[in-house]
Scaffold this motif. Sequence first.
Motif, PDB file in Angstrom:
ATOM      1  N   VAL A   1     -27.596  22.085  10.559  1.00  0.00           N
ATOM      2  CA  VAL A   1     -27.820  21.136  11.656  1.00  0.00           C
ATOM      3  C   VAL A   1     -26.505  20.456  12.043  1.00  0.00           C
ATOM      4  O   VAL A   1     -26.171  20.344  13.229  1.00  0.00           O
ATOM      5  CB  VAL A   1     -28.868  20.075  11.264  1.00  0.00           C
ATOM      6  N   ALA A   2     -25.740  20.016  11.031  1.00  0.00           N
ATOM      7  CA  ALA A   2     -24.460  19.344  11.309  1.00  0.00           C
ATOM      8  C   ALA A   2     -23.481  20.284  12.008  1.00  0.00           C
ATOM      9  O   ALA A   2     -22.809  19.895  12.978  1.00  0.00           O
ATOM     10  CB  ALA A   2     -23.857  18.819  10.012  1.00  0.00           C
ATOM     11  N   ILE A   3     -23.393  21.511  11.526  1.00  0.00           N
ATOM     12  CA  ILE A   3     -22.484  22.489  12.134  1.00  0.00           C
ATOM     13  C   ILE A   3     -22.905  22.795  13.563  1.00  0.00           C
ATOM     14  O   ILE A   3     -22.066  22.843  14.478  1.00  0.00           O
ATOM     15  CB  ILE A   3     -22.432  23.771  11.290  1.00  0.00           C
ATOM     16  N   LEU A   4     -24.198  22.983  13.782  1.00  0.00           N
ATOM     17  CA  LEU A   4     -24.699  23.273  15.126  1.00  0.00           C
ATOM     18  C   LEU A   4     -24.365  22.131  16.086  1.00  0.00           C
ATOM     19  O   LEU A   4     -23.930  22.367  17.224  1.00  0.00           O
ATOM     20  CB  LEU A   4     -26.206  23.505  15.089  1.00  0.00           C
ATOM     21  N   MET A   5     -24.570  20.893  15.635  1.00  0.00           N
ATOM     22  CA  MET A   5     -24.261  19.733  16.479  1.00  0.00           C
ATOM     23  C   MET A   5     -22.781  19.692  16.843  1.00  0.00           C
ATOM     24  O   MET A   5     -22.405  19.367  17.981  1.00  0.00           O
ATOM     25  CB  MET A   5     -24.669  18.441  15.768  1.00  0.00           C
ATOM     26  N   ASN A   6     -21.920  20.047  15.883  1.00  0.00           N
ATOM     27  CA  ASN A   6     -20.485  20.046  16.163  1.00  0.00           C
ATOM     28  C   ASN A   6     -20.068  21.205  17.063  1.00  0.00           C
ATOM     29  O   ASN A   6     -19.164  21.058  17.893  1.00  0.00           O
ATOM     30  CB  ASN A   6     -19.701  20.076  14.848  1.00  0.00           C
ATOM     31  N   VAL A   7     -20.742  22.340  16.924  1.00  0.00           N
ATOM     32  CA  VAL A   7     -20.466  23.469  17.814  1.00  0.00           C
ATOM     33  C   VAL A   7     -20.841  23.131  19.239  1.00  0.00           C
ATOM     34  O   VAL A   7     -20.096  23.376  20.194  1.00  0.00           O
ATOM     35  CB  VAL A   7     -21.230  24.738  17.343  1.00  0.00           C
ATOM     36  N   ILE A   8     -22.022  22.499  19.403  1.00  0.00           N
ATOM     37  CA  ILE A   8     -22.461  22.080  20.721  1.00  0.00           C
ATOM     38  C   ILE A   8     -21.460  21.096  21.332  1.00  0.00           C
ATOM     39  O   ILE A   8     -21.069  21.208  22.499  1.00  0.00           O
ATOM     40  CB  ILE A   8     -23.865  21.434  20.661  1.00  0.00           C
ATOM     41  N   ALA A   9     -21.023  20.132  20.512  1.00  0.00           N
ATOM     42  CA  ALA A   9     -20.070  19.136  20.993  1.00  0.00           C
ATOM     43  C   ALA A   9     -18.746  19.781  21.382  1.00  0.00           C
ATOM     44  O   ALA A   9     -18.127  19.403  22.388  1.00  0.00           O
ATOM     45  CB  ALA A   9     -19.841  18.079  19.910  1.00  0.00           C
ATOM     46  N   SER A  10     -18.316  20.761  20.590  1.00  0.00           N
ATOM     47  CA  SER A  10     -17.048  21.437  20.884  1.00  0.00           C
ATOM     48  C   SER A  10     -17.122  22.224  22.191  1.00  0.00           C
ATOM     49  O   SER A  10     -16.222  22.168  23.011  1.00  0.00           O
ATOM     50  CB  SER A  10     -16.702  22.374  19.725  1.00  0.00           C
ATOM     51  N   ILE A  11     -18.237  22.930  22.387  1.00  0.00           N
ATOM     52  CA  ILE A  11     -18.423  23.701  23.618  1.00  0.00           C
ATOM     53  C   ILE A  11     -18.465  22.776  24.836  1.00  0.00           C
ATOM     54  O   ILE A  11     -17.922  23.081  25.904  1.00  0.00           O
ATOM     55  CB  ILE A  11     -19.718  24.529  23.538  1.00  0.00           C
ATOM     56  N   ALA A  12     -19.099  21.604  24.641  1.00  0.00           N
ATOM     57  CA  ALA A  12     -19.215  20.640  25.743  1.00  0.00           C
ATOM     58  C   ALA A  12     -17.932  19.858  25.984  1.00  0.00           C
ATOM     59  O   ALA A  12     -17.800  19.158  26.984  1.00  0.00           O
ATOM     60  CB  ALA A  12     -20.359  19.662  25.452  1.00  0.00           C
ATOM     61  N   GLY A  13     -16.973  19.997  25.059  1.00  0.00           N
ATOM     62  CA  GLY A  13     -15.696  19.286  25.215  1.00  0.00           C
ATOM     63  C   GLY A  13     -15.734  17.842  24.783  1.00  0.00           C
ATOM     64  O   GLY A  13     -14.905  17.038  25.209  1.00  0.00           O
ATOM     65  N   TRP A  14     -16.695  17.483  23.949  1.00  0.00           N
ATOM     66  CA  TRP A  14     -16.797  16.101  23.485  1.00  0.00           C
ATOM     67  C   TRP A  14     -15.690  15.802  22.485  1.00  0.00           C
ATOM     68  O   TRP A  14     -15.310  16.658  21.690  1.00  0.00           O
ATOM     69  CB  TRP A  14     -18.148  15.843  22.832  1.00  0.00           C
ATOM     70  N   VAL A  15     -15.210  14.584  22.494  1.00  0.00           N
ATOM     71  CA  VAL A  15     -14.161  14.147  21.577  1.00  0.00           C
ATOM     72  C   VAL A  15     -14.690  13.021  20.707  1.00  0.00           C
ATOM     73  O   VAL A  15     -15.009  11.948  21.202  1.00  0.00           O
ATOM     74  CB  VAL A  15     -12.914  13.673  22.343  1.00  0.00           C
ATOM     75  N   TYR A  16     -14.826  13.263  19.421  1.00  0.00           N
ATOM     76  CA  TYR A  16     -15.219  12.208  18.479  1.00  0.00           C
ATOM     77  C   TYR A  16     -14.694  12.522  17.091  1.00  0.00           C
ATOM     78  O   TYR A  16     -15.032  11.867  16.141  1.00  0.00           O
ATOM     79  CB  TYR A  16     -16.742  12.001  18.454  1.00  0.00           C
TER      80      TYR A  16
ATOM     81  N   GLY B   1     -20.656  10.365  15.600  1.00  0.00           N
ATOM     82  CA  GLY B   1     -19.754  10.836  16.641  1.00  0.00           C
ATOM     83  C   GLY B   1     -20.480  11.096  17.953  1.00  0.00           C
ATOM     84  O   GLY B   1     -19.957  10.808  19.036  1.00  0.00           O
ATOM     85  N   TRP B   2     -21.691  11.618  17.864  1.00  0.00           N
ATOM     86  CA  TRP B   2     -22.493  11.834  19.071  1.00  0.00           C
ATOM     87  C   TRP B   2     -22.780  10.506  19.773  1.00  0.00           C
ATOM     88  O   TRP B   2     -22.727  10.420  21.000  1.00  0.00           O
ATOM     89  CB  TRP B   2     -23.810  12.537  18.707  1.00  0.00           C
ATOM     90  N   VAL B   3     -23.094   9.476  18.979  1.00  0.00           N
ATOM     91  CA  VAL B   3     -23.325   8.145  19.569  1.00  0.00           C
ATOM     92  C   VAL B   3     -22.073   7.693  20.307  1.00  0.00           C
ATOM     93  O   VAL B   3     -22.147   7.162  21.421  1.00  0.00           O
ATOM     94  CB  VAL B   3     -23.711   7.124  18.473  1.00  0.00           C
ATOM     95  N   CYS B   4     -20.925   7.918  19.683  1.00  0.00           N
ATOM     96  CA  CYS B   4     -19.651   7.536  20.288  1.00  0.00           C
ATOM     97  C   CYS B   4     -19.474   8.192  21.654  1.00  0.00           C
ATOM     98  O   CYS B   4     -19.108   7.531  22.629  1.00  0.00           O
ATOM     99  CB  CYS B   4     -18.511   7.937  19.347  1.00  0.00           C
TER     100      CYS B   4
END
Length: 222
Positions: A207-222, A73-76
């Motif tokens: 690690v997975a949860i942290l990455m998703n929290v960061i993405a959520s705070i940044a407003g990323w959509v994947y 999802g991060w790659v996306c």
Amino acid sequence: MMSLSYGSADTQLALDGLRDWATLQWYVIPLLAIVFYIYAVEIKKAKQTKNWDAVICGLTVFGMDFLNETWNGWVCWLTQDQAFWTAPGETALRTMVGWNIEIMFMFALNGLVFYYMLSEKKETKILGIPNRWFWAIGLAAFCVLVECFLNLGGHLTWTYPFWNRTFAGVWLIFLIGYFHFYVACILILNIKTQKNRVIAIASIYGVAILMNVIASIAGWVY
């Protein structure tokens, strides 16, 4: 959350209805009950025998899949174009661009399947290969085969030219897509103390949860 227009049509299609609870189907309920029942039985057996290896394998494989889907999802998002793989097909719930509820249920049980394929004796070999590694290779190869059929049906799509059904592409899917799930199981099973095993598994999920929290705070959509 911020929306984004992606360059890949498959990616855009996979994002349609993302985490839309209106897509839920009733068959999710019995599938969830089956997963709960199997884990309840395994936990009861583990309490009686003091052998938690089956549960450890189950949680490890699911955690590794969670981590895999997260970096995909991060790659996306970071490319603002496409993930390594997407799951645009029909589903009861699409949880990430390449993940859905059906895949989640499968991988929740996949680690248990791996454990019960293992010999009770660690040193046992199959075709000259230590049995743990033999089944790690075998299950990863089977997962790749299933993914190829899903790709042929348009349920799981690939967009990068190096991630495909060519010889080199299949090896990449084998190594990055699945094999390391079972390698993680083997490594954690080799850890001597239960406390350190728990720490190792918690680290995967952390690690997975942290990455998703960061993405959520940044407003990323994947």
